[in-house]
Enzyme design. Structure first.
Site, PDB file in Angstrom:
ATOM      1  N   ASP A  90       0.858  -1.177   0.000  1.00 25.16           N
ATOM      2  CA  ASP A  90       0.000   0.000   0.000  1.00 25.16           C
ATOM      3  C   ASP A  90       0.899   1.233   0.000  1.00 25.16           C
ATOM      4  O   ASP A  90       1.923   1.266   0.678  1.00 25.16           O
ATOM      5  CB  ASP A  90      -0.898  -0.030   1.241  1.00 25.16           C
ATOM      6  CG  ASP A  90      -1.894   1.100   1.267  1.00 25.16           C
ATOM      7  OD1 ASP A  90      -1.957   1.862   0.298  1.00 25.16           O
ATOM      8  OD2 ASP A  90      -2.617   1.209   2.277  1.00 25.16           O
ATOM      9  N   ASP A 270      -8.315  -6.673   1.873  1.00 22.77           N
ATOM     10  CA  ASP A 270      -7.370  -6.696   2.993  1.00 22.77           C
ATOM     11  C   ASP A 270      -8.016  -5.987   4.159  1.00 22.77           C
ATOM     12  O   ASP A 270      -8.885  -5.130   3.983  1.00 22.77           O
ATOM     13  CB  ASP A 270      -6.058  -5.995   2.637  1.00 22.77           C
ATOM     14  CG  ASP A 270      -6.187  -4.485   2.762  1.00 22.77           C
ATOM     15  OD1 ASP A 270      -5.803  -3.923   3.815  1.00 22.77           O
ATOM     16  OD2 ASP A 270      -6.700  -3.843   1.819  1.00 22.77           O
ATOM     17  N   CYS A 308     -14.321 -25.744  12.311  1.00 26.23           N
ATOM     18  CA  CYS A 308     -13.039 -25.228  11.823  1.00 26.23           C
ATOM     19  C   CYS A 308     -11.960 -26.302  11.844  1.00 26.23           C
ATOM     20  O   CYS A 308     -11.856 -27.085  12.798  1.00 26.23           O
ATOM     21  CB  CYS A 308     -12.622 -24.026  12.671  1.00 26.23           C
ATOM     22  SG  CYS A 308     -11.082 -23.249  12.122  1.00 26.23           S
ATOM     23  N   CYS A 310      -8.631 -25.429  11.480  1.00 25.80           N
ATOM     24  CA  CYS A 310      -7.353 -24.720  11.623  1.00 25.80           C
ATOM     25  C   CYS A 310      -6.456 -25.404  12.651  1.00 25.80           C
ATOM     26  O   CYS A 310      -6.894 -26.252  13.440  1.00 25.80           O
ATOM     27  CB  CYS A 310      -7.589 -23.257  12.000  1.00 25.80           C
ATOM     28  SG  CYS A 310      -7.929 -22.958  13.752  1.00 25.80           S
ATOM     29  N   CYS A 313      -7.845 -24.908  16.290  1.00 28.48           N
ATOM     30  CA  CYS A 313      -9.064 -25.641  16.634  1.00 28.48           C
ATOM     31  C   CYS A 313      -8.823 -27.154  16.715  1.00 28.48           C
ATOM     32  O   CYS A 313      -9.497 -27.856  17.476  1.00 28.48           O
ATOM     33  CB  CYS A 313     -10.165 -25.329  15.631  1.00 28.48           C
ATOM     34  SG  CYS A 313     -10.918 -23.699  15.880  1.00 28.48           S
ATOM     35  N   HIS A 339      -6.067 -18.805  14.038  1.00 30.66           N
ATOM     36  CA  HIS A 339      -7.477 -19.155  13.848  1.00 30.66           C
ATOM     37  C   HIS A 339      -8.203 -18.110  13.009  1.00 30.66           C
ATOM     38  O   HIS A 339      -8.894 -18.451  12.035  1.00 30.66           O
ATOM     39  CB  HIS A 339      -8.194 -19.317  15.189  1.00 30.66           C
ATOM     40  CG  HIS A 339      -9.681 -19.404  15.014  1.00 30.66           C
ATOM     41  ND1 HIS A 339     -10.319 -20.556  14.604  1.00 30.66           N
ATOM     42  CD2 HIS A 339     -10.653 -18.450  15.113  1.00 30.66           C
ATOM     43  CE1 HIS A 339     -11.617 -20.322  14.475  1.00 30.66           C
ATOM     44  NE2 HIS A 339     -11.842 -19.047  14.777  1.00 30.66           N
TER      45      HIS A 339
END
Length: 372
Positions: A90, A270, A308, A310, A313, A339
């Protein structure tokens, strides 16, 4: 850079962006690594655990510390950070906006005072391209003039006129540098401004999309306006953006914002929300948000989200995360951030699958049904 549009489900799009460093499946959420580091995580986490194909770093912050010239000497962003995939940088326009008490835009650029040591600096359209050339990002953003909402018609008019003038100067300079063999592996996006005024958005989009940019972003939203105003502005602006180039909505937002704007034809997003909220104990799930700080989680043996998959988790309970947060253990930041970012990246993957199968409308309906 190559962009291929693979499928549409109504206005929702699935595509592929190919850069020198990675292949990016869209729609995509880009984790924010403001200072070339995603807070709480390292680049092994980003590549091997989260499988993120692109992250965002910031020109303003890396210019001030450690310095773009120093990063160039260290092998540019990819070698410096060891992240081998794509970077988007950016330009610093948002920082000038968010630090408006220590910055001042003019026709030639933005003067600002460093938030680190108070030193004075001046960003011009050419200077931010030179900085991003040193950084070696795969996608660089041009300098734009962003205003908070609500704003006067005169201030918005100045913003889009200034943004267009800077964009013309930027693309001419960028292409001339490429003709010299400089930044040949980099790409450049323009940023459409105009507040929530449809006439201003039309003018800004029409002028910018006529220029030789590799992609286009919608900026200046999620800065104080109502959500529906943001959605309506995106829906209006999208129609003036080319179909054969990526469409990026900057700084947005919640899971609901992503779902709504994918529905309107946005490809790239984003936001600091998943990482910042993780550090504050707010975790995103398929059924909404939870605040893991709550006493009710002290003896809860369930994972954050039973749906989830992930890293966090699959290994840890809500009880343990509640303990880590309350004990101020640094490990909490990593596990919570893993997560939240997994949730966002997986949401994009599921949205893409729904688009490819032409069932995005039902996917969106199911998304909201779980939250009710």
């Amino acid at each position: 850079m190559n962009f291929k549009l693979e499928a549409q489900s109504a206005k929702a799009r699935a595509g592929t962006i190919t850069t020198k460093h990675s292949t990016i499946k869209t729609p995509v959420f880009m984790p924010v690594g403001t200072s070339a580091s995603v807070k709480g995580l390292d680049m092994y986490d980003m590549e091997e655990i989260l499988d993120a194909q692109i992250i965002l770093a910031n020109t303003y912050h890396t210019y001030l510390r450690p310095g773009d010239e120093n990063i160039a000497k260290m092998g540019k962003l990819h070698k410096y950070t060891t992240y081998s995939r794509s970077f988007l940088t950016d330009s610093g326009g948002f920082q000038a906006f968010s630090l408006s008490d220590i910055s001042k835009p003019s026709e030639k650029g933005i003067e600002f005072k460093s938030h680190i040591d108070g030193s004075m600096h001046f960003f011009t359209p050419k200077k931010v391209i030179d900085i991003q050339t040193n950084l070696g990002s795969d996608i660089m953003m041009v300098l734009d003039d962003l205003v908070a909402l609500p704003a006067t018609q005169e201030r918005i008019k100045t913003s889009i006129e200034r943004t267009t003038a800077w964009a013309k100067e930027s693309i001419e300079y960028f292409r001339s540098q490429q003709d010299k063999g400089i930044c040949v592996d980099q790409n450049i996006f323009a940023i459409i401004q105009g507040g929530t005024d449809k006439a201003f958005r039309t003018k800004s989009a029409t002028e910018l999309c006529a220029l030789d940019y590799d992609g286009f972003a919608i900026g200046g939203l999620s800065v104080g306006e109502a959500n529906q105003d943001m959605y309506d502005t995106v829906e209006h602006t999208i129609q003036y953006m080319p179909e054969d180039k990526p469409r990026y909505l900057m700084g947005v937002g919640t899971p609901e914002d992503l779902i709504e704007n994918i529905d309107r034809g946005v490809d790239m997003f984003d936001c600091v929300m998943p990482t910042r909220n993780a550090r504050n104990g707010t975790l995103f799930t398929s059924f909404g948000r939870i605040n893991i700080r709550g006493a009710k989680f002290k003896a809860d043996e369930a994972p954050i989200d039973p749906e989830c998959e992930c890293f966090t988790c699959k290994r840890y309970t809500r009880s343990y995360l509640n303990h880590l947060y309350r004990s101020k253990e640094l490990t909490f930041f990593r596990l919570a951030t893993l997560h939240n970012l997994h949730y966002y990246l997986n949401l994009m993957s599921e949205a893409r699958e729904a688009i490819l199968e032409d069932r995005y409308a039902q996917f969106k309906k199911d998304f909201y049904a779980k939250r009710s």
